[in-house]
Structures are given as structure tokens and as C-alpha cells.
Design an enzyme around this catalytic site. Structure first.
Site, PDB file in Angstrom:
ATOM      1  N   ARG A 207     -15.046 -43.589   0.256  1.00  0.00           N
ATOM      2  CA  ARG A 207     -13.902 -43.424   1.151  1.00  0.00           C
ATOM      3  C   ARG A 207     -14.037 -42.205   2.075  1.00  0.00           C
ATOM      4  O   ARG A 207     -13.298 -42.071   3.034  1.00  0.00           O
ATOM      5  CB  ARG A 207     -12.612 -43.326   0.319  1.00  0.00           C
ATOM      6  CG  ARG A 207     -12.117 -44.686  -0.157  1.00  0.00           C
ATOM      7  CD  ARG A 207     -10.866 -44.567  -0.991  1.00  0.00           C
ATOM      8  NE  ARG A 207     -11.162 -44.149  -2.351  1.00  0.00           N
ATOM      9  CZ  ARG A 207     -10.235 -43.875  -3.266  1.00  0.00           C
ATOM     10  NH1 ARG A 207      -8.945 -43.934  -2.949  1.00  0.00           N
ATOM     11  NH2 ARG A 207     -10.575 -43.516  -4.490  1.00  0.00           N
TER      12      ARG A 207
ATOM     13  N   LYS B  45     -20.101 -36.652  -1.244  1.00  0.00           N
ATOM     14  CA  LYS B  45     -18.739 -36.122  -1.294  1.00  0.00           C
ATOM     15  C   LYS B  45     -18.690 -34.686  -1.793  1.00  0.00           C
ATOM     16  O   LYS B  45     -17.979 -33.851  -1.225  1.00  0.00           O
ATOM     17  CB  LYS B  45     -17.855 -37.004  -2.166  1.00  0.00           C
ATOM     18  CG  LYS B  45     -16.411 -36.508  -2.243  1.00  0.00           C
ATOM     19  CD  LYS B  45     -15.505 -37.469  -2.982  1.00  0.00           C
ATOM     20  CE  LYS B  45     -15.680 -37.366  -4.473  1.00  0.00           C
ATOM     21  NZ  LYS B  45     -14.624 -38.126  -5.199  1.00  0.00           N
TER      22      LYS B  45
ATOM     23  N   GLN C 171     -28.534 -39.570 -12.439  1.00  0.00           N
ATOM     24  CA  GLN C 171     -27.938 -40.829 -12.887  1.00  0.00           C
ATOM     25  C   GLN C 171     -28.275 -41.859 -11.812  1.00  0.00           C
ATOM     26  O   GLN C 171     -27.572 -41.995 -10.814  1.00  0.00           O
ATOM     27  CB  GLN C 171     -26.429 -40.696 -13.067  1.00  0.00           C
ATOM     28  CG  GLN C 171     -25.777 -41.942 -13.652  1.00  0.00           C
ATOM     29  CD  GLN C 171     -24.250 -41.870 -13.677  1.00  0.00           C
ATOM     30  OE1 GLN C 171     -23.648 -41.147 -12.878  1.00  0.00           O
ATOM     31  NE2 GLN C 171     -23.632 -42.615 -14.586  1.00  0.00           N
TER      32      GLN C 171
ATOM     33  N   GLY D  60     -20.616 -45.274 -14.873  1.00  0.00           N
ATOM     34  CA  GLY D  60     -19.419 -44.732 -15.494  1.00  0.00           C
ATOM     35  C   GLY D  60     -19.583 -43.297 -15.933  1.00  0.00           C
ATOM     36  O   GLY D  60     -20.702 -42.773 -16.067  1.00  0.00           O
TER      37      GLY D  60
ATOM     38  N   ASP E 112     -15.091 -32.765  -7.918  1.00  0.00           N
ATOM     39  CA  ASP E 112     -14.272 -32.802  -6.695  1.00  0.00           C
ATOM     40  C   ASP E 112     -12.893 -32.173  -6.891  1.00  0.00           C
ATOM     41  O   ASP E 112     -11.916 -32.625  -6.302  1.00  0.00           O
ATOM     42  CB  ASP E 112     -14.118 -34.242  -6.197  1.00  0.00           C
ATOM     43  CG  ASP E 112     -13.317 -35.119  -7.162  1.00  0.00           C
ATOM     44  OD1 ASP E 112     -13.121 -34.701  -8.323  1.00  0.00           O
ATOM     45  OD2 ASP E 112     -12.876 -36.216  -6.756  1.00  0.00           O
TER      46      ASP E 112
ATOM     47  N   ARG F 111     -23.752 -11.960  18.806  1.00  0.00           N
ATOM     48  CA  ARG F 111     -24.698 -12.804  18.104  1.00  0.00           C
ATOM     49  C   ARG F 111     -25.398 -12.005  16.998  1.00  0.00           C
ATOM     50  O   ARG F 111     -25.201 -10.796  16.869  1.00  0.00           O
ATOM     51  CB  ARG F 111     -25.702 -13.375  19.113  1.00  0.00           C
ATOM     52  CG  ARG F 111     -25.063 -14.383  20.070  1.00  0.00           C
ATOM     53  CD  ARG F 111     -25.944 -14.684  21.256  1.00  0.00           C
ATOM     54  NE  ARG F 111     -27.252 -15.184  20.858  1.00  0.00           N
ATOM     55  CZ  ARG F 111     -28.271 -15.331  21.698  1.00  0.00           C
ATOM     56  NH1 ARG F 111     -28.132 -14.995  22.986  1.00  0.00           N
ATOM     57  NH2 ARG F 111     -29.418 -15.777  21.267  1.00  0.00           N
TER      58      ARG F 111
ATOM     59  N   TYR G  89     -36.601 -11.707  27.969  1.00  0.00           N
ATOM     60  CA  TYR G  89     -37.487 -12.835  27.646  1.00  0.00           C
ATOM     61  C   TYR G  89     -38.401 -13.139  28.834  1.00  0.00           C
ATOM     62  O   TYR G  89     -37.935 -13.337  29.963  1.00  0.00           O
ATOM     63  CB  TYR G  89     -36.623 -14.054  27.317  1.00  0.00           C
ATOM     64  CG  TYR G  89     -37.362 -15.275  26.837  1.00  0.00           C
ATOM     65  CD1 TYR G  89     -38.364 -15.180  25.869  1.00  0.00           C
ATOM     66  CD2 TYR G  89     -37.040 -16.533  27.324  1.00  0.00           C
ATOM     67  CE1 TYR G  89     -39.026 -16.305  25.409  1.00  0.00           C
ATOM     68  CE2 TYR G  89     -37.692 -17.673  26.872  1.00  0.00           C
ATOM     69  CZ  TYR G  89     -38.687 -17.552  25.923  1.00  0.00           C
ATOM     70  OH  TYR G  89     -39.341 -18.671  25.461  1.00  0.00           O
TER      71      TYR G  89
END
Length: 508
Positions: free
Chosen positions: A19, A26, A79, A84, A109, A339, A393
């Protein structure tokens, strides 16, 4: 000597999180300075477990790489098929065959989980000598969550998933938080007896409680003091809600230590940030990563700081900084960009529309506006004129520029690195400095001005400019004779470097 491996932590982080609709697993989605997984590991860290096992599956390589960065001591276990939670824990325990004592299992989570709550669960479990203890919570809306079912005496009868629950069980508001403590030996035995006789065809870890209870083993429920800690995340809407809740917790914590946060709803502070007393954080401010704000500093409004140190009494206004150091009583902004490796000493200033990179700006020195300072060192109490560019530069390599102390550089200067301007030196406005300037010298590097008299009347006749010029010529009287066409003015460098040149540096 204590028995080895008395506590083991298992974090379940193998799920796909469909989802979330993301290529990122996730548990790797971030909120306020850590990933979901990172928050869970931080909550478990005070247990000082002998081993931590993280079960990975979807996006396993990404999760392993993240673990190597944030918790290299943790052991990832694959896994390959998500069959499960019971199956996941069985795989985890196979990786630690000599584990004894207590195993704590946590879903990956639950980022709002507090260390104190995990510790209280384990203490209650071990104090009661239980075979298994589940963390529960009373929630306003239990939709989608597993329910705690108790008997008439209030003891745990079973934990039932919503899709397998009866209508009466679904009406219960005490839910399973997905956090458990088990006796390892009794857990191993029960895991071998799990069935897949349920709607999902999976091995439910929660079925262990029923098996242990039926075998006469003591099982228990520990209720969390605040159900918010137990909230999980299944999609980006829920993730945003968790982020807001964590923001409120973090902001409240800092305010209670003596930090002023003027608009907590628009202030986002990572859990990895530190803020000292009497600092003021104004609205629309984000403090991220390893940022540290000193006592009495003022940050905001409209500021983002990433991995940046702000010294005591400094001010940062409407600016963005990454990997920078702002010294005590220094000022930044508005609309500045610091920076990485930008370092401002005490009372230094970086002003409006200034960008710095790998630049050290000495005590009391100022870069007030409209400039780029890259690969540079500026000494103490120097002033850099407006619209200055440090040309660092050459298309292949970066080169360094050094400006000494008490120097004054003119507006619209370019310093073509490598170049050095000595202590107390001046540079005239509009100069392109390509060679070193000795201490105390005035450098002038610009073409001579010439005025082409009457050019507009000849070349732009009939324009408003020509008409204005004509009126001015007709109205002029008694002035000094104009320079003839092509005649140079300010012929000697001494004149250019005199009052006019010196004035060009006054851009504060």
C-alpha cells in the site's frame, strides 16, 4: 558471570508494504531523521540485547545496506517467502541457536515506540516469569488491527486478527501492538506447532499465545500507557500522520528544555538534532540530520539546516545550509546558501544572495551580498564587495583563493584562482584579479573609461534619451568643458585607486 545471550531482539522487516506503492521497502521510508526501521532499532537499543536479528525479505539488499550503515552489529536474516510472522520469527531464531532468556519481537513499522515502553514490557514479562507477553493498547478506532481477547477474569484468552475475528471480537478496542516478549525455549517449542489454518494461510506469531495458554504456560498482557506509540504505518497517508505526531512530540520536548519554538506546526526537527537552551526557532524551519543549534541562537523563519552547526548567539534567516559551521554571533541571510565545508568564524557575516562552498570566513569578516565564495579562505575583519565571484574552477580542477585580514575588495570583482590578496590590501571595483596582491596594495584590473561625446544625439536621434540629453545640453551653462570624443579619464592608477576606487569597496 551472567549467562550469555540473555536477551535477543528480533525485528520483523520483511514485508513488501504494497500500500506504500513504492520501490523503496516500507521500513526504509524516512521520518524526522531516521527510517521506520531506524526508529524501531533506536527504541530497542537501551535493552542492550546480546543479539539483534532483523528479518529481511522485500528489498532485502536495500535493507541490508541500510543496516550496515545504522546498525552494523545487527544480523540480517532472509525470509525468502513471506509466510507469516510466526515463520519469520522461526527463521530468526534459527540464526541464533544458542540464544537463551528473553526474546523481544517488534514489528519494523512502529516509529513512535519509546524505549521506556519496550523496557517496561520486558521488565513486566521477566518479573512475572511469563512464557509470553504481548504489548496491548486501547485505541479509539481498532479497524484493521488484531484484537486482544480476554476471559471473564481479565486474563489473555487469545489474540485474533481482524479478518478472522467474530463481530463481537471486532467491537473490542484493545489491540495487539505487534510487540512481544517471549521465553526463548518455550517460544521455539510453540513455533513448531503453528498451523496455517486461517484466511491468509500463514503462520501467525499470535497463535503462539493460544498454544502456550492451552499448555498451561503463563501468558500476559502489558498495556502501553499511550496508544499513539503503537501506531504502525501501511501507506503514505499514515506515514504523514506519524510524521506529524512525531514532530509534535519532538517540538514539545525541546520547548520543555527551554527552547522557544514560535510556530510548532511549521517547525520540523529531526530526532538526531540538538538544540540548546534559549535558542529561538522561528516558523517554517527544518532542522535535519546532525544539526546542532547553540544557546541563544535565532534560526528562522524559512530556514533549512542539514548537518549544520550554529554557534551560540548566531542568527540564520531565510537561508539553506548543508554541512556548514556558523560561528558564535555570526549572521547568515536572508537568502543565503551555505554549501558543505562553509565555515564562518565568530561574528562573520554571509548576507543576501550569497553562496559559499568550502569557504572559511574569518572572525568579523563580511560577505554582505550578491556573491559566490568557493574554495576560499578569508582572514579576519575583511569586507568582500557586492557581486564578487571567486572563480575557482578551470574546467578540470578546483583552485583556492586567499584573502587576508583587514582587506577591502571592490564591488564586481572576480578573483581567478589560485590567487592571494594580502593583509590590508584593497582591490578596485570592476577588477578581475589574476595575480597576487601584496599586503597593503591597491589592485586595479579594469579598462580605462572613455566618453564618446554626442553619441546619443547622433545614433539615437528622436528617442526619449536623445530628447533628454538635448534638454540637458541646452540647460547647461558655466560647467567645466566636456571631455572631447575618445578622451580617456582617470588616466593614472593612483587616481583610480583614490577616493573613487576606495569608495567602490564600501558595499556593506
Amino acid at each position: 558471570m551472567p549467562e550469555p545471550h540473555l536477551r535477543t531482539v528480533v525485528v520483523l522487516a520483511a514485508g513488501e508494504g504494497k500500500r506504500m506503492k513504492s520501490s523503496l521497502p516500507k521500513v526504509l521510508h524516512p521520518l524526522l531523521g531516521r527510517t521506520l526501521l531506524g526508529h524501531v532499532l533506536a527504541a530497542a537499543a537501551p535493552l542492550r540485547a546480546d543479539r539483534t536479528v532483523v528479518v529481511v525479505g522485500h528489498g532485502a539488499d536495500q535493507v541490508r545496506a541500510h543496516l550496515a550503515e545504522i546498525a552494523p552489529e545487527a544480523t540480517p536474516v532472509l525470509q525468502a517467502q513471506q509466510l507469516g510472522t510466526g515463520h519469520a520469527v522461526r527463521i530468526a531464531l534459527e540464526a541464533v541457536p544458542d540464544a537463551t532468556g528473553t526474546v523481544v519481537v517488534i514489528n519494523g513499522d512502529v516509529p513512535l515506540l519509546r524505549p521506556e515502553t519496550v523496557a517496561a514490557l520486558v521488565e513486566a514479562h521477566e518479573g512475572a516469569g511469563a512464557a509470553a507477553t504481548v504489548l496491548a493498547a486501547e485505541v479509539p478506532d481498532p479497524t484493521g488491527l488484531g484484537r486482544i481477547v480476554r476471559d471473564a477474569a481479565g486474563r489473555l484468552e487469545q489474540i485474533v486478527e481482524e479478518r478472522d475475528a467474530t463481530p463481537e471480537q471486532r467491537a473490542l478496542r484493545e489491540i495487539n501492538a505487534g510487540i512481544y516478549a517471549f521465553d526463548v525455549a518455550r517460544l521455539r517449542d510453540a513455533l513448531g506447532k503453528l498451523s496455517t489454518d486461517n484466511e491468509q494461510g500463514e503462520e501467525y506469531l499470535t497463535d503462539v499465545f493460544g498454544l502456550l495458554r492451552d499448555a498451561g504456560e503463563p501468558v500476559a498482557v502489558h498495556v502501553a500507557a499511550d496508544h499513539v506509540e503503537t501506531l504502525g504505518c501501511n501507506d503514505r497517508v499514515e506515514l504523514a500522520a506519524l510524521r506529524r505526531l512525531l514532530r509534535d512530540r519532538v517540538n514539545e520536548g525541546w520547548m520543555r528544555t527551554g527552547v522557544s519554538i514560535l510556530d510548532p506546526h511549521t517547525t520540523w526537527i529531526d530526532v538526531t538534532v540538538t538544540v540548546e537552551r534559549d535558542a529561538v526557532i522561528d516558523q517554517n524551519t527544518q532542522l535535519q540530520g546532525a544539526t546542532a543549534v547553540g544557546a541563544g541562537a535565532v534560526v528562522g523563519p524559512d530556514v533549512t539546516l542539514v548537518d549544520t552547526t550554529v554557534g551560540e548567539g548566531a542568527t540564520v534567516l531565510r537561508s539553506h545550509a548543508v554541512g556548514a559551521e556558523v560561528g558564535p554571533q555570526a549572521t547568515v541571510g536572508p537568502y543565503a546558501y551555505l554549501r558543505p565545508e562553509s565555515r564562518l568564524a565568530r561574528k562573520a557575516k554571509v548576507g543576501t544572495f550569497v553562496e559559499t562552498k568550502k569557504a572559511t570566513i574569518g572572525e568579523g569578516s563580511k560577505v554582505p551580498h550578491l556573491s559566490y565564495v568557493g574554495d576560499a579562505t578569508i582572514g579576519e575583519h575583511s569586507n568582500i564587495g557586492a557581486a564578487t565571484v571567486f572563480v575557482n574552477y578551470d574546467g578540470v580542477k578546483k583552485h583556492h583563493t586567499t584573502i587576508g585580514s583587514h582587506a577591502r575588495t571592490g564591488a564586481d570583482n572576480m578573483f581567478v584562482a589560485p590567487v592571494e590578496v594580502g593583509d590590508g590590501a584593497y582591490t578596485a571595483a570592476g577588477s578581475v584579479i589574476i595575480a597576487d596582491v601584496p599586503p597593503g596594495a591597491m589592485a586595479v584590473a579594469r579598462g580605462q573609461q572613455r566618453n564618446v561625446e554626442g553619441w546619443v544625439l547622433r545614433k539615437r536621434a528622436g528617442t526619449p534619451a536623445a530628447e533628454a540629453a538635448q534638454r540637458a545640453r541646452e540647460g547647461a551653462s558655466g560647467g567645466a568643458a566636456a571631455a572631447s570624443e575618445g578622451e580617456p579619464i582617470h588616466e593614472d592608477a593612483e587616481t583610480v585607486g583614490g577616493p573613487a576606487g576606495a569608495g567602490d569597496t564600501a558595499t556593506e
